[in-house]
Design a protein around this motif. Structure first.
Motif, mmCIF file in Angstrom:
data_model
loop_
_atom_site.group_PDB
_atom_site.id
_atom_site.type_symbol
_atom_site.label_atom_id
_atom_site.label_comp_id
_atom_site.label_asym_id
_atom_site.label_seq_id
_atom_site.Cartn_x
_atom_site.Cartn_y
_atom_site.Cartn_z
ATOM 1 N N VAL A 45 0.846 -1.207 0.000
ATOM 2 C CA VAL A 45 0.000 0.000 0.000
ATOM 3 C C VAL A 45 0.877 1.251 0.000
ATOM 4 O O VAL A 45 0.639 2.206 -0.765
ATOM 5 C CB VAL A 45 -0.951 -0.007 1.210
ATOM 6 C CG1 VAL A 45 -1.683 1.319 1.319
ATOM 7 C CG2 VAL A 45 -1.939 -1.158 1.096
ATOM 8 N N ALA A 46 1.916 1.249 0.845
ATOM 9 C CA ALA A 46 2.809 2.409 0.893
ATOM 10 C C ALA A 46 3.563 2.576 -0.425
ATOM 11 O O ALA A 46 3.717 3.697 -0.937
ATOM 12 C CB ALA A 46 3.796 2.250 2.053
ATOM 13 N N ALA A 47 4.031 1.442 -0.988
ATOM 14 C CA ALA A 47 4.763 1.516 -2.252
ATOM 15 C C ALA A 47 3.863 2.014 -3.373
ATOM 16 O O ALA A 47 4.291 2.802 -4.234
ATOM 17 C CB ALA A 47 5.340 0.145 -2.604
ATOM 18 N N ALA A 48 2.610 1.567 -3.389
ATOM 19 C CA ALA A 48 1.684 2.018 -4.428
ATOM 20 C C ALA A 48 1.445 3.520 -4.329
ATOM 21 O O ALA A 48 1.380 4.221 -5.353
ATOM 22 C CB ALA A 48 0.366 1.261 -4.314
ATOM 23 N N ALA A 49 1.311 4.025 -3.091
ATOM 24 C CA ALA A 49 1.114 5.469 -2.917
ATOM 25 C C ALA A 49 2.338 6.249 -3.387
ATOM 26 O O ALA A 49 2.215 7.274 -4.082
ATOM 27 C CB ALA A 49 0.817 5.773 -1.449
ATOM 28 N N LEU A 50 3.536 5.770 -3.026
ATOM 29 C CA LEU A 50 4.754 6.439 -3.476
ATOM 30 C C LEU A 50 4.925 6.316 -4.986
ATOM 31 O O LEU A 50 5.380 7.256 -5.646
ATOM 32 C CB LEU A 50 5.967 5.849 -2.759
ATOM 33 C CG LEU A 50 6.088 6.153 -1.265
ATOM 34 C CD1 LEU A 50 7.225 5.356 -0.649
ATOM 35 C CD2 LEU A 50 6.316 7.652 -1.049
ATOM 36 N N ALA A 51 4.566 5.156 -5.541
ATOM 37 C CA ALA A 51 4.689 4.953 -6.986
ATOM 38 C C ALA A 51 3.795 5.914 -7.747
ATOM 39 O O ALA A 51 4.187 6.481 -8.769
ATOM 40 C CB ALA A 51 4.345 3.508 -7.337
ATOM 41 N N ALA A 52 2.569 6.102 -7.251
ATOM 42 C CA ALA A 52 1.653 7.034 -7.916
ATOM 43 C C ALA A 52 2.220 8.445 -7.910
ATOM 44 O O ALA A 52 2.015 9.210 -8.860
ATOM 45 C CB ALA A 52 0.294 7.004 -7.226
ATOM 46 N N GLY A 53 2.943 8.803 -6.862
ATOM 47 C CA GLY A 53 3.553 10.123 -6.811
ATOM 48 C C GLY A 53 4.829 10.237 -7.612
ATOM 49 O O GLY A 53 5.265 11.343 -7.943
ATOM 50 N N ALA A 54 5.450 9.090 -7.921
ATOM 51 C CA ALA A 54 6.712 9.128 -8.668
ATOM 52 C C ALA A 54 6.486 9.371 -10.152
ATOM 53 O O ALA A 54 7.274 10.071 -10.803
ATOM 54 C CB ALA A 54 7.473 7.817 -8.464
ATOM 55 N N VAL A 55 5.423 8.794 -10.710
ATOM 56 C CA VAL A 55 5.209 8.875 -12.163
ATOM 57 C C VAL A 55 5.130 10.314 -12.658
ATOM 58 O O VAL A 55 5.798 10.673 -13.642
ATOM 59 C CB VAL A 55 3.955 8.069 -12.563
ATOM 60 C CG1 VAL A 55 3.627 8.283 -14.040
ATOM 61 C CG2 VAL A 55 4.163 6.585 -12.277
ATOM 62 N N PRO A 56 4.351 11.207 -12.019
ATOM 63 C CA PRO A 56 4.306 12.588 -12.528
ATOM 64 C C PRO A 56 5.630 13.334 -12.395
ATOM 65 O O PRO A 56 5.830 14.343 -13.072
ATOM 66 C CB PRO A 56 3.228 13.251 -11.654
ATOM 67 C CG PRO A 56 2.451 12.133 -11.049
ATOM 68 C CD PRO A 56 3.425 11.020 -10.897
ATOM 69 N N ARG A 57 6.519 12.852 -11.531
ATOM 70 C CA ARG A 57 7.787 13.546 -11.310
ATOM 71 C C ARG A 57 8.890 13.089 -12.248
ATOM 72 O O ARG A 57 9.997 13.637 -12.218
ATOM 73 C CB ARG A 57 8.243 13.353 -9.853
ATOM 74 C CG ARG A 57 7.397 14.137 -8.861
ATOM 75 C CD ARG A 57 7.756 13.785 -7.425
ATOM 76 N NE ARG A 57 7.135 14.692 -6.466
ATOM 77 C CZ ARG A 57 5.872 14.622 -6.073
ATOM 78 N NH1 ARG A 57 5.091 13.659 -6.566
ATOM 79 N NH2 ARG A 57 5.377 15.484 -5.219
ATOM 80 N N LEU A 58 8.628 12.070 -13.047
ATOM 81 C CA LEU A 58 9.619 11.658 -14.034
ATOM 82 C C LEU A 58 9.779 12.767 -15.059
ATOM 83 O O LEU A 58 8.816 13.411 -15.470
ATOM 84 C CB LEU A 58 9.182 10.357 -14.711
ATOM 85 C CG LEU A 58 9.048 9.143 -13.784
ATOM 86 C CD1 LEU A 58 8.517 7.945 -14.550
ATOM 87 C CD2 LEU A 58 10.377 8.802 -13.131
ATOM 88 N N SER A 59 11.002 13.005 -15.492
ATOM 89 C CA SER A 59 11.306 14.168 -16.316
ATOM 90 C C SER A 59 11.530 13.779 -17.767
ATOM 91 O O SER A 59 11.637 12.603 -18.115
ATOM 92 C CB SER A 59 12.543 14.892 -15.773
ATOM 93 O OG SER A 59 13.665 14.033 -15.799
ATOM 94 N N LEU A 60 11.611 14.793 -18.586
ATOM 95 C CA LEU A 60 11.851 14.621 -20.015
ATOM 96 C C LEU A 60 13.308 14.958 -20.290
ATOM 97 O O LEU A 60 13.734 16.091 -20.068
ATOM 98 C CB LEU A 60 10.926 15.537 -20.823
ATOM 99 C CG LEU A 60 9.430 15.382 -20.512
ATOM 100 C CD1 LEU A 60 8.637 16.439 -21.250
ATOM 101 C CD2 LEU A 60 8.952 14.000 -20.890
ATOM 102 N N ALA A 61 14.057 13.993 -20.757
ATOM 103 C CA ALA A 61 15.494 14.181 -20.940
ATOM 104 C C ALA A 61 15.810 14.558 -22.377
ATOM 105 O O ALA A 61 15.041 14.309 -23.302
ATOM 106 C CB ALA A 61 16.240 12.900 -20.559
#
Length: 730
Positions: A45-61
């Motif tokens: 559950v904690a990993a899923a919450a963190l994962a959902a927050g990680a996707v929008p923070r991925l950048s465009l290189a």
């Protein structure tokens, strides 16, 4: 009184040997299974919450080589001249007449001003504001270009400025001019949503396909569901770990596809290793707790070594100073950690709680020793015949690799239906050159005389304009084409004398359609009347590619060296790691032969729906090299662990190989097929980068899990004989 003789004391039984650490871990997980499962659920559950927050923070290189000549040239242009390479282009099409008609010209100047007035835009120029140069006008006179420079990092440009600028310019001028957007920034801005759509489409194929394959292999619906859930757990943990990495550095959004594909595949593979060993121990008559502990001891050790090998192969990407490729190292290592954790710690608790539903309802009948044992015996009877034939076949499949030609990525990574691709197609077909791909030469020392005069600058510009592939050279001393002056100079644009000067070398469309890196080399080789830096988009790509190729020997040395040490630690043999390295390089050759034949030469382009350019961008093959090598070692580790286990028990190499192949080959084939299916689903992608990664990895895994493990490994071990285990551990 007669003394009674003392009764002899019974000898104490020797204490039982201490349990191996992993077996102790297995018993602990059995005893604390409820606690472990509860903690695993909370962790998910904690990993899923963190994962959902990680996707929008991925950048465009971007494809950049920090510290290179082109990087320094760009910095000079910005700091001294407040200019730089245009990264966006708008194609203006006359609704009626041509771009020189007064109404269209007025509309063109209005559109140029509109672009320049948009917040975030540093520069905007066009055919109508630069004195009507031929490089900004199509051959038929119906189209002209507006070139725009938008400074800032890729996330800011593509996520904030372009979503405002492109629709604003797309309104055009009603009844007079229509506008379409193109250029590098717009191409990659459109690539991101397509790549995400590719992932969703692939996952819709992968999950039912993988479930069907797992059900066919495991013969139980619940047993088939558990590895899929483990793969989802590994993906969530991988993305959650990336959330921590994002605190310190940027991670490319393209790494998301690799994270999800590898997370599902490795999570399933590692769980299959443990489940298969649990079933084997149960068939041998062990109680459930003992079977779980034995599975953790043997299969768990294999999973740990395999995870270390895959992670080590990906970690060598840190030797490259490119954020784009390092992103895949972060993502891959994170997802490997998730896969190992779920297989070694969570799955044993599941087996201890509900191991009965993981067992088949009835065992499949096996005739004799089975197919794989018989194949191993036949191969080892004639190792040269079988091994030679398999090697020859794989070398033939790998032979297209000899024609590998590194090039540069452009808009053709997008499907023909993409708006930016359509814009670039019009420019490619109708324009003699493209200003956004100009090579820029920045003077870093003042030549004799007036820097903005016609002396040294004129002669140098004329010489550059004679180079094959150059359409025009613009400078403060004038514009030149084929050695002839075609226009007046623009000191205001190319620098006042106090700041020095720079030149713009505009490549021809023909040079851009080939490999502009050759033109960059020719420009750099041309003597200049001053010290200078050569930059611009073609030079940036040339420096990026050169940096990758320059560091390739280091990447290979690190990858081969680290995995050699890990295999030596597992087998205590020097020959087995060397053999494994050579066989894995052979599987890599097959993969590279396939991607050259398909994606460089264009075979199957109609079926897969991509456009071949005759070259391959260097970044993706380097990434595939590290990923495929690690996954190949994954199956090598599993097979060798079973062979070594049998050899330790019998001391007979031939029997150990046959028994090890009989026990591991069905699982390796099933796991390889499932992992290959996970990657092959990306063949449906619309972005050719993603297609190449998926198809290439699927081919590498299939070749490795079948021909190499089933034929070449037994043949090589039979030929080596006792040398396989040298130096033997006392």
């Amino acid at each position: 009184m007669t003394a009674v003789p003392a009764r002899p004391r019974a000898a104490k039984a020797p204490p039982p040997p201490p349990l191996p650490r992993l077996r102790k871990l297995g018993y602990f997980l059995v005893r604390r299974r409820r606690l472990v499962l509860s903690l695993a659920l909370l962790a998910f559950v904690a990993a899923a919450a963190l994962a959902a927050g990680a996707v929008p923070r991925l950048s465009l290189a971007r494809f950049e080589a920090p510290g290179s000549e082109s990087d320094r040239a760009q910095a000079e242009l910005v700091n001294r001249f407040q200019t730089g390479s245009p990264d966006l282009v708008f194609l203006v099409t006359a609704v009626k007449g041509g771009v020189d008609d007064p109404a269209v010209a007025a509309a063109g100047r209005e559109l140029t001003a509109r672009a320049k007035a948009t917040p975030g835009v540093a520069e905007a120029a066009s055919y109508w504001t630069r004195g009507n140069p031929a490089t900004l006008r199509s051959g038929d006179g119906r189209h002209a270009l507006i070139v725009v420079r938008v400074p800032g990092d890729a996330d800011h440009v593509r996520g904030t400025i372009l979503p405002v600028l492109v629709p604003r310019m797309g309104e055009g001028v009603a009844g007079v001019a229509a506008v379409r957007a193109g250029g590098g920034e717009e191409v990659f801005r459109q690539t991101i949503p397509l790549a995400r759509q590719d992932f969703v489409r692939a996952e819709l194929v992968i999950f039912p396909l993988v479930f069907a394959l797992l059900w066919w292999y495991l013969r139980r619906a619940v047993a088939a569901l558990v590895p899929i859930l483990a793969g989802v757990f590994a993906m969530a943990v991988g993305l959650a770990l990336l959330r921590g990495v994002l605190v310190f550095t940027d991670v490319s959004t393209f790494a998301l596809n690799l994270t999800l594909a590898m997370g599902l595949g490795l999570g399933i593979d590692y769980c299959l290793f443990v489940i298969a060993r649990f079933r084997e121990e149960t068939r041998a008559g062990r109680e459930r707790a003992d079977a779980v502990a034995a599975a953790v001891e043997h299969a768990g050790r294999t999973v740990i070594f395999s995870g270390l090998t895959v992670a080590a192969s990906l970690a060598v990407l840190f030797a490259l100073p490119f954020g784009f490729l390092r992103s895949f190292a972060y993502a891959g290592i994170a997802v490997v950690a998730g896969g190992v954790a779920v297989a070694v710690f969570v799955l044993p608790a599941v087996l201890a709680s509900a191991g009965g539903v993981m067992l088949p309802k009835r065992e499949r009948p096996v005739r004799g020793e089975g197919f794989w044992h018989g194949l191993a015996v036949r191969v080892m009877r004639r190792p040269l015949l079988y091994g030679g034939a398999a090697t020859a076949a794989l070398l033939v499949l790998a032979s297209p690799f000899l024609g590998l030609n590194f090039g540069t990525a452009d808009d053709r990574i997008l499907p023909p239906s993409a708006p930016a691709r359509q814009t670039q197609d019009v420019i490619r077909q109708n324009f003699p050159a493209e200003e956004t791909d100009a090579i820029q030469i920045v003077a870093t020392s003042t030549p004799s005389g007036d820097i903005s005069g016609a002396g040294d600058i004129s002669a140098y510009a004329a010489t550059l304009s004679r180079l094959p592939g150059v359409a025009q050279v613009d400078s403060a001393a004038g514009s030149y084409a084929r050695g002839e002056r075609t226009g007046d100079g623009d000191p205001a644009r190319f620098g006042p004398a106090a700041r020095g000067t720079w030149l713009s070398v505009v490549p021809s469309a023909h040079a851009l359609a080939g490999d502009p890196v050759d033109l960059v080399a020719a420009v750099r080789a041309t003597p200049a009347p001053f010290e200078r830096l050569v930059g611009g988009y073609p030079a940036e790509l040339a420096d990026y590619r050169a940096s990758i190729v320059e560091r390739l020997p280091l990447v290979l040395a690190l990858m081969l060296g680290v995995t050699f040490v890990l295999l030596f630690a597992m087998t205590r043999s020097l020959l087995i790691p060397l053999k494994a390295t050579l066989l894995n390089l052979l599987s890599l050759g097959v993969m590279f032969g396939a991607i050259v034949w398909i994606f460089q030469e264009g075979n199957l382009s109609g079926l897969l729906g991509f456009t071949a350019t005759g070259t391959l961008d260097a970044s993706i093959p380097i990434l595939m090299l590290c990923v495929a090598y690690g996954l190949s070692m994954d199956y090598e580790v599993f097979l060798l662990s079973r062979i070594k286990e049998e050899y330790d028990r019998t001391g007979d190499t031939t029997r150990a190989v046959a028994a090890g192949l009989r026990k591991s080959a069905p699982l390796i084939t099933a796991a390889g097929g499932i992992l290959a299916a996970s990657f092959a689903a990306y063949a449906t992608a619309s972005v050719s980068f993603v297609q190449m990664l998926g198809v290439g990895m699927a081919i590498a895994v299939l070749a490795d899990a079948t021909v190499i493990r089933a034929i070449l490994v037994p043949a090589a071990m039979r030929l080596a004989g006792p040398l396989n285990w040298w130096p033997r551990r006392r």
